[in-house]
Scaffold this motif. Structure first.
Motif, PDB file in Angstrom:
ATOM      1  N   ALA A 270       0.757  -1.358  -0.219  1.00 59.11           N
ATOM      2  CA  ALA A 270      -0.045  -0.067   0.032  1.00 59.11           C
ATOM      3  C   ALA A 270       0.854   1.033   0.073  1.00 59.11           C
ATOM      4  O   ALA A 270       0.335   2.422  -0.305  1.00 59.11           O
ATOM      5  CB  ALA A 270      -0.841  -0.041   1.388  1.00 59.11           C
ATOM      6  N   VAL A 271       2.065   1.143   0.202  1.00 59.48           N
ATOM      7  CA  VAL A 271       3.046   2.216   0.239  1.00 59.48           C
ATOM      8  C   VAL A 271       3.961   2.229  -1.150  1.00 59.48           C
ATOM      9  O   VAL A 271       4.139   3.302  -1.500  1.00 59.48           O
ATOM     10  CB  VAL A 271       4.038   2.169   1.621  1.00 59.48           C
ATOM     11  CG1 VAL A 271       4.911   3.295   1.801  1.00 59.48           C
ATOM     12  CG2 VAL A 271       2.919   2.403   2.807  1.00 59.48           C
ATOM     13  N   ALA A 276       0.389   1.590  -5.638  1.00 60.46           N
ATOM     14  CA  ALA A 276       0.212   2.520  -4.584  1.00 60.46           C
ATOM     15  C   ALA A 276       0.651   4.008  -4.928  1.00 60.46           C
ATOM     16  O   ALA A 276       0.210   5.053  -4.450  1.00 60.46           O
ATOM     17  CB  ALA A 276       1.151   2.181  -3.377  1.00 60.46           C
ATOM     18  N   LEU A 277       1.668   4.067  -5.650  1.00 60.41           N
ATOM     19  CA  LEU A 277       2.340   5.164  -6.175  1.00 60.41           C
ATOM     20  C   LEU A 277       1.156   6.118  -6.969  1.00 60.41           C
ATOM     21  O   LEU A 277       1.032   7.477  -6.966  1.00 60.41           O
ATOM     22  CB  LEU A 277       3.709   5.188  -7.139  1.00 60.41           C
ATOM     23  CG  LEU A 277       4.827   4.495  -6.164  1.00 60.41           C
ATOM     24  CD1 LEU A 277       6.115   4.481  -7.215  1.00 60.41           C
ATOM     25  CD2 LEU A 277       4.951   5.440  -4.973  1.00 60.41           C
ATOM     26  N   LEU A 291       1.193   3.435 -14.087  1.00 62.33           N
ATOM     27  CA  LEU A 291       2.561   3.171 -13.564  1.00 62.33           C
ATOM     28  C   LEU A 291       3.494   3.768 -14.341  1.00 62.33           C
ATOM     29  O   LEU A 291       4.580   4.478 -14.330  1.00 62.33           O
ATOM     30  CB  LEU A 291       3.069   1.870 -13.194  1.00 62.33           C
ATOM     31  CG  LEU A 291       4.257   1.386 -12.776  1.00 62.33           C
ATOM     32  CD1 LEU A 291       4.780   2.217 -11.694  1.00 62.33           C
ATOM     33  CD2 LEU A 291       4.621   0.034 -12.516  1.00 62.33           C
ATOM     34  N   THR A 292       3.211   3.676 -15.780  1.00 61.75           N
ATOM     35  CA  THR A 292       4.021   4.379 -16.858  1.00 61.75           C
ATOM     36  C   THR A 292       4.155   5.685 -16.661  1.00 61.75           C
ATOM     37  O   THR A 292       5.165   6.342 -16.921  1.00 61.75           O
ATOM     38  CB  THR A 292       3.472   3.947 -18.203  1.00 61.75           C
ATOM     39  OG1 THR A 292       3.544   2.462 -18.243  1.00 61.75           O
ATOM     40  CG2 THR A 292       4.563   4.561 -19.426  1.00 61.75           C
ATOM     41  N   GLY A 293       2.955   6.302 -16.227  1.00 58.14           N
ATOM     42  CA  GLY A 293       2.789   8.072 -16.269  1.00 58.14           C
ATOM     43  C   GLY A 293       3.830   8.193 -14.981  1.00 58.14           C
ATOM     44  O   GLY A 293       4.328   9.311 -14.777  1.00 58.14           O
ATOM     45  N   VAL A 294       3.659   7.331 -13.982  1.00 61.52           N
ATOM     46  CA  VAL A 294       4.457   7.515 -12.945  1.00 61.52           C
ATOM     47  C   VAL A 294       5.773   7.918 -12.848  1.00 61.52           C
ATOM     48  O   VAL A 294       6.699   8.482 -12.501  1.00 61.52           O
ATOM     49  CB  VAL A 294       4.094   6.551 -11.698  1.00 61.52           C
ATOM     50  CG1 VAL A 294       4.988   6.769 -10.302  1.00 61.52           C
ATOM     51  CG2 VAL A 294       2.511   6.767 -11.171  1.00 61.52           C
ATOM     52  N   ILE A 295       6.352   6.799 -13.821  1.00 62.75           N
ATOM     53  CA  ILE A 295       7.849   6.598 -13.866  1.00 62.75           C
ATOM     54  C   ILE A 295       8.170   7.844 -14.905  1.00 62.75           C
ATOM     55  O   ILE A 295       9.320   8.300 -14.636  1.00 62.75           O
ATOM     56  CB  ILE A 295       8.127   5.172 -14.666  1.00 62.75           C
ATOM     57  CG1 ILE A 295       7.811   3.952 -13.725  1.00 62.75           C
ATOM     58  CG2 ILE A 295       9.532   5.202 -15.291  1.00 62.75           C
ATOM     59  CD1 ILE A 295       7.734   2.553 -14.350  1.00 62.75           C
ATOM     60  N   GLN A 304       6.431  15.808  -6.498  1.00 62.85           N
ATOM     61  CA  GLN A 304       5.730  15.102  -5.712  1.00 62.85           C
ATOM     62  C   GLN A 304       6.207  13.517  -6.145  1.00 62.85           C
ATOM     63  O   GLN A 304       6.079  12.744  -5.078  1.00 62.85           O
ATOM     64  CB  GLN A 304       4.251  15.298  -6.055  1.00 62.85           C
ATOM     65  CG  GLN A 304       3.660  16.598  -5.435  1.00 62.85           C
ATOM     66  CD  GLN A 304       2.538  16.878  -6.179  1.00 62.85           C
ATOM     67  OE1 GLN A 304       2.501  17.450  -7.451  1.00 62.85           O
ATOM     68  NE2 GLN A 304       1.307  17.156  -5.420  1.00 62.85           N
ATOM     69  N   ALA A 305       6.180  13.161  -7.271  1.00 63.92           N
ATOM     70  CA  ALA A 305       6.263  11.758  -7.813  1.00 63.92           C
ATOM     71  C   ALA A 305       7.851  11.285  -7.119  1.00 63.92           C
ATOM     72  O   ALA A 305       8.054  10.188  -6.540  1.00 63.92           O
ATOM     73  CB  ALA A 305       6.509  11.542  -9.396  1.00 63.92           C
TER      74      ALA A 305
END
Ligand SMILES: [Zn+2]
Length: 392
Positions: A270-271, A276-277, A291-295, A304-305
């Motif tokens: 969850a973290v 979770a991200l 997740l691709t967007g987060v990376i 923030q990321a």
């Protein structure tokens, strides 16, 4: 299907190792195998005959004579036997055929909608394996697809009960709980089907590819979910039920503690997982779809990321420190899509050094899993090859 691997000392010079020496070109004759293994010529001959009778080795022509009768050369049959492998992820699956030395013959990535349920998803992926095998054997001399396939290995992104091949309480896999993957697949292909957790298969693939000389290793798979696979005394360690290495619901320090799919709060998953991200960034009002967007945001240095990636790295390092102190591995390697995320890796490494006994980290290797996108199918293939060789 339960596969009991032999202890490592039994494997030295065992049929699998003999097969690998021939496959890699280290040995071309019985005499070479005898020299490499230290086994007597008669023991080597016995094992080679068994491998030949199973179609795992063949004898070709005659080698170079060093005086006396010319020795026959050993080879792994080409264009013949293959194993099928499926590495199922949350949104994609890697499907391939590999030869009996564990080399990829063909592989492709297919989009997957896990929420379509196990029958639809696994049915389509097995059909893809059959198509690949048909392509492989059409290119071979005899062209017999049915004979070519020796088994199928499948990695599932959730807990798998090892003795039954059933999926037990997976996160983010609606409709999959309790599903008997092995039984479903057995009705569709006429070869052994072996099912395991995806982190275990990544561990096996990475260990056989990069660390086969090391006896104790921990591999973290950090993608949409988060898990680990453990190699102990050279073997995949599954524990009593198959859940060994599942670190996803270990509690970490997080304030506030985010709720987890298991019903608790503050779990590692969850973290620190990719899912979770995505959730945390959306909670901060950042428009991110997956997740691709987060990376991409982390690579672009988004504040923030990057902060969330550091927090995730500390959480992984916290759990990993317990694992390293307890288990004392020679290598810890991280794979999965988050493995290339530098802020996560840096804070994981720092936390690990801070929280571990000096004796545990003195010679500890901390690496990325090097084997790339085929590491999961490579592990799946080795699981099947071990089974085929053991049966021989
Ligand atoms: Zn949980």
């Amino acid at each position: 299907m339960t596969i009991d691997e032999a202890p490592r000392d039994v494997l030295r010079g065992g049929p699998r190792e003999l097969l690998r020496w021939v496959a890699t070109g280290a040995a071309v004759s019985r005499a070479d195998l005898s020299r490499l293994s230290g086994l007597s010529p008669s023991t080597v001959s016995q094992r080679v005959e068994a491998l030949i009778s199973q179609g795992l080795l063949e004898e070709t022509g005659a080698g170079r004579s060093r005086g006396g009768r010319r020795p026959r050369q050993l080879a792994v049959p080409t264009g013949g036997a293959v194993v099928g492998a499926i590495d199922l992820g949350a949104h994609h699956a890697r499907v391939g055929t590999l030869d009996l030395s564990g080399r990829v013959v063909q592989a492709r990535t297919l989009p997957v909608r896990i929420e379509d349920g196990p029958e639809a998803v696994l049915g389509a992926l097995l059909a893809e394996v059959t198509t690949l095998v048909g392509g492989d054997s059409a290119a071979s001399a005899d062209g017999s697809a049915a004979d070519a396939l020796r088994g199928v290995g499948i990695g599932i992104p959730g807990p798998v009960q090892h003795s039954t091949g059933r999926i037990v309480s997976p996160s983010r896999m609606p409709g999959w709980n309790g599903f008997d993957v092995a039984a479903f697949c057995a009705g569709r292909v006429d070869v052994p089907v072996i099912v395991d957790n995806d982190a275990n298969l990544m561990a096996l693939g990475a260990h056989r590819t990069a660390h086969s000389e090391l006896d104790h290793a921990v591999y973290i798979k950090a993608g949409t979910g988060i898990g680990s696979g453990v190699i102990s005394s050279g073997r995949l360690h599954r524990g009593a039920q198959g859940s060994a290495g599942d670190i996803s619901h270990c509690r970490v320090v997080a304030d506030p503690a985010p709720p987890c799919t298991c019903g608790n709060a503050g779990c590692l998953e969850a973290v620190a997982s990719g899912a979770a991200l995505v959730t945390a960034l959306r909670g901060q009002g950042v428009q991110v779809s997956d997740l691709t967007g987060v990376i991409r945001l982390i690579d672009d240095g988004d504040r923030q990321a990057t902060a969330l990636a550091r927090q995730a790295g500390r959480a992984v390092g916290e759990i990993l420190a317990v694992v390293v102190n307890f288990f004392n591995p020679q290598v810890v390697a991280i794979g999965g899509r988050l493995a290339d995320c530098e802020p996560l890796l840096a804070s994981m490494r720092a936390t690990l050094y801070e929280r571990c006994l000096p004796l545990a980290t003195q010679t500890l290797l901390i690496e990325r899993v090097a084997a790339g996108q085929d590491v999961g199918i490579t592990g799946a293939a080795h699981l099947v090859i071990d089974h085929v060789v053991a049966a021989a």
